[in-house]
Design a protein around this motif. Sequence first.
Motif, mmCIF file in Angstrom:
data_model
loop_
_atom_site.group_PDB
_atom_site.id
_atom_site.type_symbol
_atom_site.label_atom_id
_atom_site.label_comp_id
_atom_site.label_asym_id
_atom_site.label_seq_id
_atom_site.Cartn_x
_atom_site.Cartn_y
_atom_site.Cartn_z
ATOM 1 N N ILE A 11 63.158 63.799 59.474
ATOM 2 C CA ILE A 11 62.000 62.991 59.474
ATOM 3 C C ILE A 11 61.054 63.583 58.788
ATOM 4 O O ILE A 11 59.949 63.057 58.379
ATOM 5 N N SER A 12 61.054 65.264 59.011
ATOM 6 C CA SER A 12 59.949 66.033 58.392
ATOM 7 C C SER A 12 60.071 65.661 56.687
ATOM 8 O O SER A 12 58.880 65.851 56.097
ATOM 9 N N PHE A 13 61.305 65.772 56.038
ATOM 10 C CA PHE A 13 61.173 65.385 54.792
ATOM 11 C C PHE A 13 60.928 64.057 54.499
ATOM 12 O O PHE A 13 60.283 63.712 53.243
ATOM 13 N N ILE A 14 61.112 63.015 55.537
ATOM 14 C CA ILE A 14 60.718 61.673 55.271
ATOM 15 C C ILE A 14 59.004 61.952 54.920
ATOM 16 O O ILE A 14 58.313 61.004 54.141
ATOM 17 N N PHE A 15 58.390 62.482 55.927
ATOM 18 C CA PHE A 15 56.983 62.595 55.834
ATOM 19 C C PHE A 15 56.279 63.088 54.646
ATOM 20 O O PHE A 15 55.515 62.883 53.780
ATOM 21 N N LEU A 16 57.287 64.436 54.459
ATOM 22 C CA LEU A 16 56.808 64.968 52.876
ATOM 23 C C LEU A 16 56.921 64.163 51.846
ATOM 24 O O LEU A 16 55.867 63.995 50.965
ATOM 25 N N ALA A 17 57.931 63.439 51.656
ATOM 26 C CA ALA A 17 58.244 62.762 50.444
ATOM 27 C C ALA A 17 57.560 61.650 50.277
ATOM 28 O O ALA A 17 56.862 61.283 49.314
ATOM 29 N N ALA A 198 61.171 56.166 64.446
ATOM 30 C CA ALA A 198 60.739 57.471 64.246
ATOM 31 C C ALA A 198 60.319 57.582 62.524
ATOM 32 O O ALA A 198 59.459 58.368 62.214
ATOM 33 N N THR A 199 61.394 57.049 61.683
ATOM 34 C CA THR A 199 61.248 57.266 60.397
ATOM 35 C C THR A 199 59.758 56.296 59.969
ATOM 36 O O THR A 199 59.093 56.629 58.973
ATOM 37 N N LEU A 200 59.800 55.196 60.453
ATOM 38 C CA LEU A 200 58.518 54.661 60.160
ATOM 39 C C LEU A 200 57.294 55.159 60.522
ATOM 40 O O LEU A 200 56.303 54.984 59.822
ATOM 41 N N ALA A 201 57.246 55.748 61.609
ATOM 42 C CA ALA A 201 56.086 56.267 62.244
ATOM 43 C C ALA A 201 55.774 57.528 61.294
ATOM 44 O O ALA A 201 54.691 57.708 61.127
ATOM 45 N N ALA A 202 56.818 58.083 60.749
ATOM 46 C CA ALA A 202 56.544 59.488 60.015
ATOM 47 C C ALA A 202 55.972 58.885 58.661
ATOM 48 O O ALA A 202 55.126 59.331 58.066
ATOM 49 N N ALA A 203 56.482 57.839 58.152
ATOM 50 C CA ALA A 203 56.129 57.270 56.865
ATOM 51 C C ALA A 203 54.727 56.916 56.659
ATOM 52 O O ALA A 203 54.155 57.057 56.026
ATOM 53 N N VAL A 204 54.226 56.095 57.781
ATOM 54 C CA VAL A 204 52.852 55.579 58.016
ATOM 55 C C VAL A 204 51.839 56.461 57.842
ATOM 56 O O VAL A 204 50.978 56.734 57.294
#
Length: 306
Positions: A11-17, A198-204
Motif C-alpha cells: 500500500i505504501s508503494f501504491i501511495f508513492l507511485a 485500502a489500495t483505493l484510499a491510499a491512491a486517492v
Amino acid sequence: MTHVILEIILISFIFLAVALVAGNNLSACVGPAVGARILTKRTGALLGAGGFTAGLLVQGAGMANSVNEFIPSASIEFQIELLAVAIVIFIIAHVARLPLSFSMSLVGLLAGYALAIGSTAQIPFMAKTVAMWVIAPIVAMIIAYYLIRYINSRPVKDIWRRIRFYKALLLVLAFSTAYVSGANTLGLIVATAGFSGATLAAAVSAIFVGSIFLGEGTIRRVSGEFYRMRYSNATVALAASSIIVEAAALLNIPLSNTQTTTAAVFGAGISYKAKFLSLRPYLIIFLGWIMAPVLSFCIGYLLFQL
C-alpha cells in the motif's frame, strides 16, 4: 504478521507511485489551461486532482484486465517488487530529466516478466498496446493540426464571446483529461496490487498529495516550455488527448496522456506557418517514449529471471 507487513509495504508503494504519477501527469492535464492563463497553478492542481480521483473510482478497475493479460495471478511479493522497480526507474528518469512514462515502464516490466517465465499468451495484447502507442500520438497530432487550421479559417464575429466559450470549454476539458488519466494510468497502478478499500484510499490520498505538492512545478512542461498557448490551441490539445485516452481506457489499453497531449500541442503548433516552434523538447520526449518500454522490458526480463 509477515503478510500484514507485506500489505503495508504494498500500500505504501501504491501511495508513492500514484503521488509521483499524479504530480507528473498534472502538467499534461491542466497545463494547456494554465498556459492560456485561465487557471492558476494551484487551482489547476485541485481541478486535476478531482479529475484523477473521479476517473480512478469510476473506470479505473477496468485496467485490472490489462494486468491480468500479463500476470493472471501474482503473489504479493511480486506486486511489491514490480512497483518498487517501476518507482526506481521513474525516479532515476526524473532526476536525470528524462521524460519516461510510468505506465509505459510498468507495461514494459510486465511484458519482460511474462517473457522471462516463458509465457506467450500476452503477445496479442502487447501488440495491440504497442500499436495504440504508435497510432494515438499520430492521430492526436493530425486532429489538432486540422482543427486549428479550420478554426483559424473561420471569421470571428464576436471575439469576446469566443474567448468566453473557450474558457468554459477549457475548464471542462482540463477536468476530463485528468479523468481519463485517472481511469487509465492511475487505474493501471492500482490494478497491479488489486482494487480494494485500502489500495483505493491510499491512491486517492496520494492523488491530492502528488498534485498539490509535486505537480505545480511540472505544469511548466506543457504550459511554459513549448510556447504560450492560445485559447484555441489549448482547447484542441485537451480535446484530442481526452478523447483518445478515453478510447484506450474503454479498450482497457494502457496509454499515457502525456503522449497524446504533447502530440496534440505539437500538431497545433505546426499548423501556424509563420510561427517558430522549437523541436528539441519534442524530440527528447519522443525518445523517452521509446526508451521507457524498451528499457523496462529489458530490466523486467533480466530481473525476474534471477
